[in-house]
Design a protein around this motif. Sequence first.
Motif, mmCIF file in Angstrom:
data_model
loop_
_atom_site.group_PDB
_atom_site.id
_atom_site.type_symbol
_atom_site.label_atom_id
_atom_site.label_comp_id
_atom_site.label_asym_id
_atom_site.label_seq_id
_atom_site.Cartn_x
_atom_site.Cartn_y
_atom_site.Cartn_z
ATOM 1 N N PHE A 53 -9.000 72.170 36.714
ATOM 2 C CA PHE A 53 -8.727 70.798 37.155
ATOM 3 C C PHE A 53 -7.638 70.708 38.220
ATOM 4 C CE2 PHE A 53 -9.745 70.733 32.523
ATOM 5 C CZ PHE A 53 -11.047 70.288 32.644
ATOM 6 N N GLY A 54 -7.497 71.714 39.043
ATOM 7 C CA GLY A 54 -6.444 71.705 40.066
ATOM 8 C C GLY A 54 -5.209 72.462 39.627
ATOM 9 N N MET A 55 -5.007 72.528 38.322
ATOM 10 C CA MET A 55 -3.806 73.187 37.801
ATOM 11 C C MET A 55 -3.850 74.702 38.018
ATOM 12 S SD MET A 55 -2.893 74.995 34.883
ATOM 13 C CE MET A 55 -3.983 74.574 33.521
ATOM 14 N N LYS A 56 -5.056 75.271 38.084
ATOM 15 C CA LYS A 56 -5.153 76.721 38.272
ATOM 16 C C LYS A 56 -5.497 77.086 39.714
ATOM 17 C CE LYS A 56 -6.298 77.650 33.416
ATOM 18 N NZ LYS A 56 -7.419 77.867 32.455
ATOM 19 N N ALA A 57 -4.917 76.328 40.659
ATOM 20 C CA ALA A 57 -5.173 76.604 42.079
ATOM 21 C C ALA A 57 -3.898 77.037 42.786
ATOM 22 C CB ALA A 57 -5.757 75.355 42.758
ATOM 23 N N THR A 93 1.383 73.320 36.338
ATOM 24 C CA THR A 93 1.735 72.259 37.275
ATOM 25 C C THR A 93 1.406 70.911 36.647
ATOM 26 O OG1 THR A 93 -0.412 72.430 38.359
ATOM 27 C CG2 THR A 93 1.441 73.637 39.359
ATOM 28 N N GLN A 94 2.207 69.931 36.990
ATOM 29 C CA GLN A 94 2.064 68.591 36.438
ATOM 30 C C GLN A 94 1.653 67.641 37.559
ATOM 31 O OE1 GLN A 94 5.856 68.144 34.379
ATOM 32 N NE2 GLN A 94 5.325 69.790 32.961
ATOM 33 N N ALA A 95 1.372 66.399 37.193
ATOM 34 C CA ALA A 95 0.813 65.493 38.196
ATOM 35 C C ALA A 95 1.062 64.043 37.826
ATOM 36 C CB ALA A 95 -0.689 65.728 38.322
ATOM 37 N N LEU A 108 5.183 69.600 40.576
ATOM 38 C CA LEU A 108 4.060 68.653 40.651
ATOM 39 C C LEU A 108 3.016 69.218 41.620
ATOM 40 C CD1 LEU A 108 3.676 65.377 39.875
ATOM 41 C CD2 LEU A 108 3.664 65.257 42.353
ATOM 42 N N ALA A 109 1.763 69.112 41.254
ATOM 43 C CA ALA A 109 0.727 69.604 42.173
ATOM 44 C C ALA A 109 -0.524 68.759 42.025
ATOM 45 C CB ALA A 109 0.448 71.083 41.903
ATOM 46 N N VAL A 110 -1.656 69.340 42.364
ATOM 47 C CA VAL A 110 -2.903 68.577 42.319
ATOM 48 C C VAL A 110 -3.483 68.623 40.908
ATOM 49 C CG1 VAL A 110 -3.396 68.962 44.742
ATOM 50 C CG2 VAL A 110 -4.261 70.595 43.065
ATOM 51 N N TYR A 111 -4.074 67.554 40.486
ATOM 52 C CA TYR A 111 -4.796 67.485 39.207
ATOM 53 C C TYR A 111 -5.938 66.496 39.405
ATOM 54 C CZ TYR A 111 -5.685 65.881 34.390
ATOM 55 O OH TYR A 111 -6.275 65.494 33.220
#
Length: 785
Positions: free
Chosen positions: A250-254, A288-290, A362-365
């Motif tokens: 979901f974006g967290m593993k990018a 990472t959080q969002a 914070l990153a993409v989710y």
Amino acid sequence: MSITEGWVGRRVKRVEDPKILLGRGRYADDVTPARCLHAAFVRAPVAHALITAIDVEAAKQAPGVVAVFTAGDFNPMCRSWKGLLDWPGLVGGDQRPLATGKMHYVGEPVVMVVAESRAVAEDALELVTLDYEELDPVVDSIAALDASAAKVHDELPSNLAFEGTFGTGDVEAAFAEAAVVVETGISTARHTAVALEPRGVVAEFDPSAKSLTVRLSTQAPHMLQSVFAELLGLRESNIRVLTDEVGGAFGMKAHVYSDEVATCAASILLRRPVKWIQDRVESLQSDTQARDERVSAALAVAADGRILGMRSEVVSDGGAYSVYPRSMVTEGIQVATIMPGPYRIPVYSGHLRVAITNKAPLAVYRGVGHPVAILAMETLLDETARRLGLDPAELRRRNLIAPDELPYTSVTGQVYDSGSHQESLEKLLAMLPAGPDLDKRKAEARERGRLLGVGLACFVEVTAPGVMFYGKRGAPITAHDQVEVRVEADGSVTVLLGTPGQGQGLQTTAAQVVADHLGVSFDRISVVSGDTAVVPHGTGVWASRSAVVSSGAAASAAREVKERLLAIAGHLLEVDPADLEIGNGVVQVAGAPNVHLGVEELAEVAHFRTHRLPPELRIGLSVVGEYSGPNVTFNNGAHAAVVEVEEDSGLVHIVDYACVEDCGVLINPEIVDGQIRGGVAQGIGGALFERLYYDENGQLLTSTLLDYLMPTGPELPDVRITHLETPSPITMLGVKGAGEAGAAGAPAAVHNAVNDALAPLGARVWHEPITPERVVRGLDEAAGH
Ligand code: SMO
């Protein structure tokens, strides 16, 4: 010319599922090489502190412990990193495998213990003595930007990572001439992906070949191949990244993660395989959080409801580091630029500041900024409708982009290539209770002590962005995909996907596309992905891109293989290949179906009986196709939630959920439905439940799933879905991305439904998650207590 059965568009069952359902999926933790060691980390216990001393001697002496590493061990062999896209002024602090000098957020890895087993490694963590001097924690994003705030990174001028203004036009003038100006302020809470499969890595360095094999739970294997080479100073062609099943990303593993790089570095130093598998506390602390966004926004509206202009003020809490390579600003920029959405907004100014704080990065989710932007816009529209005494649907109808305005360039410069913005709303309204029926339901709910409300949300979504998105801004992220299509000697087909299938059904959809474009049956196709040493290049799974870009690459490879099959058949049948057609694995002369050859016969000749073919013929039945995709293609949708709010407790029940989605050509509607439902569930999580709660010291109080609330089955409604299919004129197959749309629309639809329920009592809620406490407080304030 094709006589294929048409696999694209069918609700084919996912080929991925039997393996997963039977427990035969292979996740990062399912592989343990011989002589493998196991790692565990001492993580920062406080948000902001100087490290004064680390004593690892006792841990080193523990039986079964092989090594204990601190920053000094890895820094000489590993470059630091930070995600700095080419946005003017963007800054970030250096990131390293282990905290160096300072600790910047609770959960940051500080010391790595490597032992013969995970249990031994974990026990030895207790033997490490970590001395530190606490510094003022920077926890609030707005306070972080104050000149008096402590600095998270001493080497940076302040805690401001980025500031920018998006949009065009004379906003002042629009507000001056408005009949009504409506202003709201919303916030969304920091949350995270909570993947079922936590992050995990098995690194295996081979000192003789200087090669590194990394089995990793990731959505971007090729990107990480590049990045590991860059950071660890290895030759990229000596790095192999493997990923099979991925239990949620979901974006967290990018991104590149400290603990994962540390595991690779440890394998290099120890010359043995090293495995690290994350536990749930580590996941909640260090993934990472969002969505940590605060937005105030205002609309300038004419008396008839026409929007004249808009402005917004966005403060994004970027956390401690700018993740590599995507940076910490992608979410904030999306919030500021997407906010005008599917509406005709002539002038707009969105001012964004991204703050550095002592929280996890914070990153993409899933949805990246869309859930927040759409929430800001849609709550503002509902408030405007109330102010004007207009039906919320009617206000939207007056402002939604009309078909004859497409393609439409938004006020932030986004080009909506196509869409069904008005039609989606009308189709949605037809799925909902209205008029006297709705009034009756509201009255009936009230008798049960419940307030019933209906909420709408219309949106566009950025999907399948091209090289302009990350590549042009300097990140090592490609935007194109490659797919290899190979006809084996027995006529069966192997498809090698550059971008990994990992739960989103990409292997199934790729096989459907190849079946149609090659002219073979779906059942004859096997799909392989997730091994950078085996598959051609693919950038990975992100931004609702994989079906769009991968399917283009698959189609182009399949068409080229088809041409070769037809050329071979033309020679064998002594006819012009242009007179041949292929479908369901049979090549035949058009109009003369008794003259035919099976693909298996052609494959046999192309592999083993090439003496029957002229030398100039291309006999290789294996082709790598590539597709760069569009610059970007926009899907659109309209969502509605029907909620009942318990008047005494403030508890929100979602009693109905309906949506209309237009993601262009549907390769597999069943898979798209699943994507939408999963996204809606995550969006509802954000609207009602999920919140990573950092206290005033920056301590994370929600580091278990007892504290971090998520929706489960009973809280989730059935999601009724209507599809529209407006093909994208700018993608190879007319496909648009769909993977994030559910998450994008749900928070706003639920939020508007709650406020619709509360409005008769004069109450509103503005902050997510909409907890019962917030609802009760809203009702109390409205009642004047
Ligand atoms: S949140 Mo997506 O993987 O760009």
